[in-house]
Structures are given as C-alpha cells and as structure tokens.
Design an enzyme around this catalytic site. Structure first.
Site, PDB file in Angstrom:
ATOM      1  N   GLY A  12       0.787  -1.231   0.000  1.00 47.45           N
ATOM      2  CA  GLY A  12       0.000   0.000   0.000  1.00 47.45           C
ATOM      3  C   GLY A  12       0.818   1.280   0.000  1.00 47.45           C
ATOM      4  O   GLY A  12       0.386   2.292   0.566  1.00 47.45           O
ATOM      5  N   ASN A  14       1.331   3.285  -2.504  1.00 43.94           N
ATOM      6  CA  ASN A  14       0.568   4.320  -3.220  1.00 43.94           C
ATOM      7  C   ASN A  14      -0.552   4.863  -2.339  1.00 43.94           C
ATOM      8  O   ASN A  14      -0.833   6.066  -2.347  1.00 43.94           O
ATOM      9  CB  ASN A  14       0.012   3.756  -4.530  1.00 43.94           C
ATOM     10  CG  ASN A  14       1.052   3.773  -5.638  1.00 43.94           C
ATOM     11  OD1 ASN A  14       1.409   4.840  -6.130  1.00 43.94           O
ATOM     12  ND2 ASN A  14       1.562   2.614  -5.991  1.00 43.94           N
ATOM     13  N   HIS A 109      -1.165   1.639 -13.065  1.00 45.49           N
ATOM     14  CA  HIS A 109      -0.540   0.448 -13.646  1.00 45.49           C
ATOM     15  C   HIS A 109       0.920   0.784 -13.935  1.00 45.49           C
ATOM     16  O   HIS A 109       1.212   1.837 -14.504  1.00 45.49           O
ATOM     17  CB  HIS A 109      -1.263   0.044 -14.935  1.00 45.49           C
ATOM     18  CG  HIS A 109      -0.683  -1.193 -15.544  1.00 45.49           C
ATOM     19  ND1 HIS A 109      -0.888  -2.443 -14.995  1.00 45.49           N
ATOM     20  CD2 HIS A 109       0.126  -1.375 -16.609  1.00 45.49           C
ATOM     21  CE1 HIS A 109      -0.234  -3.340 -15.719  1.00 45.49           C
ATOM     22  NE2 HIS A 109       0.391  -2.714 -16.698  1.00 45.49           N
ATOM     23  N   GLN A 173       7.877   7.594  -9.065  1.00 43.20           N
ATOM     24  CA  GLN A 173       7.006   8.462  -9.876  1.00 43.20           C
ATOM     25  C   GLN A 173       5.528   8.178  -9.615  1.00 43.20           C
ATOM     26  O   GLN A 173       4.693   9.082  -9.657  1.00 43.20           O
ATOM     27  CB  GLN A 173       7.330   8.293 -11.372  1.00 43.20           C
ATOM     28  CG  GLN A 173       8.768   8.614 -11.731  1.00 43.20           C
ATOM     29  CD  GLN A 173       9.177  10.003 -11.274  1.00 43.20           C
ATOM     30  OE1 GLN A 173       8.401  10.961 -11.373  1.00 43.20           O
ATOM     31  NE2 GLN A 173      10.392  10.136 -10.752  1.00 43.20           N
ATOM     32  N   GLU A 174       5.207   6.910  -9.362  1.00 43.76           N
ATOM     33  CA  GLU A 174       3.814   6.568  -9.033  1.00 43.76           C
ATOM     34  C   GLU A 174       3.347   7.386  -7.841  1.00 43.76           C
ATOM     35  O   GLU A 174       2.209   7.858  -7.797  1.00 43.76           O
ATOM     36  CB  GLU A 174       3.688   5.071  -8.701  1.00 43.76           C
ATOM     37  CG  GLU A 174       3.939   4.145  -9.874  1.00 43.76           C
ATOM     38  CD  GLU A 174       3.706   2.686  -9.514  1.00 43.76           C
ATOM     39  OE1 GLU A 174       2.801   2.376  -8.726  1.00 43.76           O
ATOM     40  OE2 GLU A 174       4.461   1.829 -10.019  1.00 43.76           O
TER      41      GLU A 174
HETATM   42  C1  GRF Z   1       2.389  -0.612  -7.879  1.00 43.44           C
HETATM   43  O1  GRF Z   1       3.531  -0.805  -8.659  1.00 43.44           O
HETATM   44  C2  GRF Z   1       1.197  -0.363  -8.758  1.00 43.44           C
HETATM   45  O2  GRF Z   1       1.518   0.306  -9.939  1.00 43.44           O
HETATM   46  C3  GRF Z   1       0.721  -1.745  -9.078  1.00 43.44           C
HETATM   47  O3  GRF Z   1       0.949  -2.495  -7.919  1.00 43.44           O
HETATM   48  C4  GRF Z   1       1.970  -1.898  -7.150  1.00 43.44           C
HETATM   49  C5  GRF Z   1       1.378  -1.620  -5.815  1.00 43.44           C
HETATM   50  O4  GRF Z   1       2.330  -1.134  -4.892  1.00 43.44           O
HETATM   51  N1  GRF Z   1      -0.655  -1.709  -9.516  1.00 43.44           N
HETATM   52  P1  GRF Z   1       1.846  -0.534  -3.503  1.00 43.44           P
HETATM   53  O5  GRF Z   1       0.994  -1.601  -2.832  1.00 43.44           O
HETATM   54  O6  GRF Z   1       1.070   0.708  -3.790  1.00 43.44           O
HETATM   55  O7  GRF Z   1       3.092  -0.272  -2.735  1.00 43.44           O
END
Ligand code: GRF
Length: 210
Positions: A12, A14, A109, A173-174
């Site tokens: 988690g 992100n 993604h 970057q995410e």
């Molecule tokens: C991220 O790389 C996202 O792009 C993909 O799954 C991963 C999740 O990472 N959909 P986190 O759980 O947010 O650390």
C-alpha cells in the site's frame, strides 16, 4: 467533503502517498476507508494507525467473482464514495462492478499503457529493450489495464537495470502522479471525451522522472 475509498492487496505505498498528500495539501476530501481482499495486507496497519476505517473482504470466502464483487461493492457503498482508488488491488473485477463505479474509479498500472498490460511489466520492458518505462493512471473500464488515461510518468530504462531497479524508479514516480490524479478527480478537474481525458485548467498530464 468528498469521500475517497482506497482498495489495496499488499504494502500500500501508493495508498500511503495518497493519504499523506490529502492531509498535507488539505484536499476537500477525506479517506473514508481502506479496504483489502487480504487480511495480511500490511497497508491496513498504516491506515488504521492514521485513524482511517479499514475492512477486509476476503475473496477466498466467495464461490464466484460475481459474489465477491457484489459484497465488495456493498462494503464500498457503505462509505458513500465519490472516488474509488485501486492501489495495488490484485483482483480482476467483473463488468458489473466496474460499471457500478464507472467514472469515479481510478487505477495505477506500472507501465506506459497501452504497452504491457498485465503482470511483470518491468521485466517485460527490460526484455523488450525499451528505453523508456513508466506508470499510467487511468479510469477503470471492464477491460483489464485499459481505460481513459489521466496521467503518465516516464523514466529511462538504464543498461544493466534489474527488474527491482526499474520497479523502484517507476514507483517513485507513481507516488507523485497518483496523488495528483486523485486530487484532480476529487476537485472535479477531469473530463472524458471520446476516451480522452482532459484537465480543465490544462495541467500537464505528463511527468518525466529520472
Ligand atoms: C504498484 O507498482 C502499482 O503500480 C501496481 O501495484 C503496485 C502496488 O504497490 N498496480 P503498492 O501496494 O502501492 O506499494
């Protein structure tokens, strides 16, 4: 105040970035709940320790995808969501579920879609000899890892990169573009016309990372 519901399956990071940005930047929104399909998802602890409601809907307890999705939708709806955020939520969703939240559900993604939908994106990008990789935030539609693109971040693929190296470069970057995209949706800046997403004030929907 808009309600944001975030779905996770694992660490988690992100979700953390979105929680922190919402608080730090004073969005007109609150994180109403963080929901996981796995009780072991470590992100649930972060959410709980920030006073956010958490819930688990274990997909293994259901006989079919439809039954799981129906219960998940019921739990999400209990938080009156304005925005639903998939943040590393590792389940394929039924068309009925997606339609129910259409226009208010985002996913991130880890590739420059439409290249490399599905799993193992970084390894596939390295093996294809790509010079750029990245991440895409998109509205969720019934087709997996498709849907109108809100924003993309690109990073270089460096010679000698391992999958882990590239994943880390993209993830950084995410954590920038996902909170930004969620904020845009919360604040009503996004419109979709014929599958193209535009920002009302013309904010850049591109980010170059290093
Ligand atoms: C991220 O790389 C996202 O792009 C993909 O799954 C991963 C999740 O990472 N959909 P986190 O759980 O947010 O650390």
């Amino acid at each position: 105040m808009k309600n944001i519901v975030i779905l996770i399956s694992g660490r988690g990071s992100n979700m953390e970035a979105i929680v922190n940005a919402c608080q730090r930047e004073g969005w007109p929104a609150r994180i109403a709940a963080v929901i996981s399909n796995k009780a072991s998802a470590s992100g649930l602890q972060f959410a709980a320790s920030h006073g956010i409601a958490t819930a688990v809907v274990d997909h293994k307890a259901f006989d079919s995808r439809e039954a799981f999705d129906a219960e998940l939708a019921r739990v999400i709806d209990g938080y009156a969501p304005d925005v639903v955020v998939l943040a590393g939520f590792m389940r394929i969703l039924t068309e009925g579920f997606v339609r129910h939240f259409e226009g208010k559900m985002l996913n991130i993604h880890p590739s420059l879609l439409p290249s490399f939908p599905g799993l193992h994106t970084h390894q596939r990008a390295i093996e294809a000899g790509c010079k750029l990789a990245g991440a895409t935030v998109h509205f969720v539609t019934p087709e997996l890892d498709h849907g109108p693109i809100v924003t993309q971040a690109a990073v270089p693929v460096l010679s000698g990169d391992t999958e882990a190296d590239l994943a880390a470069r993209v993830l950084k970057q995410e954590h920038v573009i996902y909170p930004q995209a969620v904020r845009w949706l919360v604040e009503g800046h996004l419109s979709i016309e014929q599958g193209i997403v535009r920002h009302a004030q013309g904010a850049s929907q591109v980010r170059w990372g290093d």
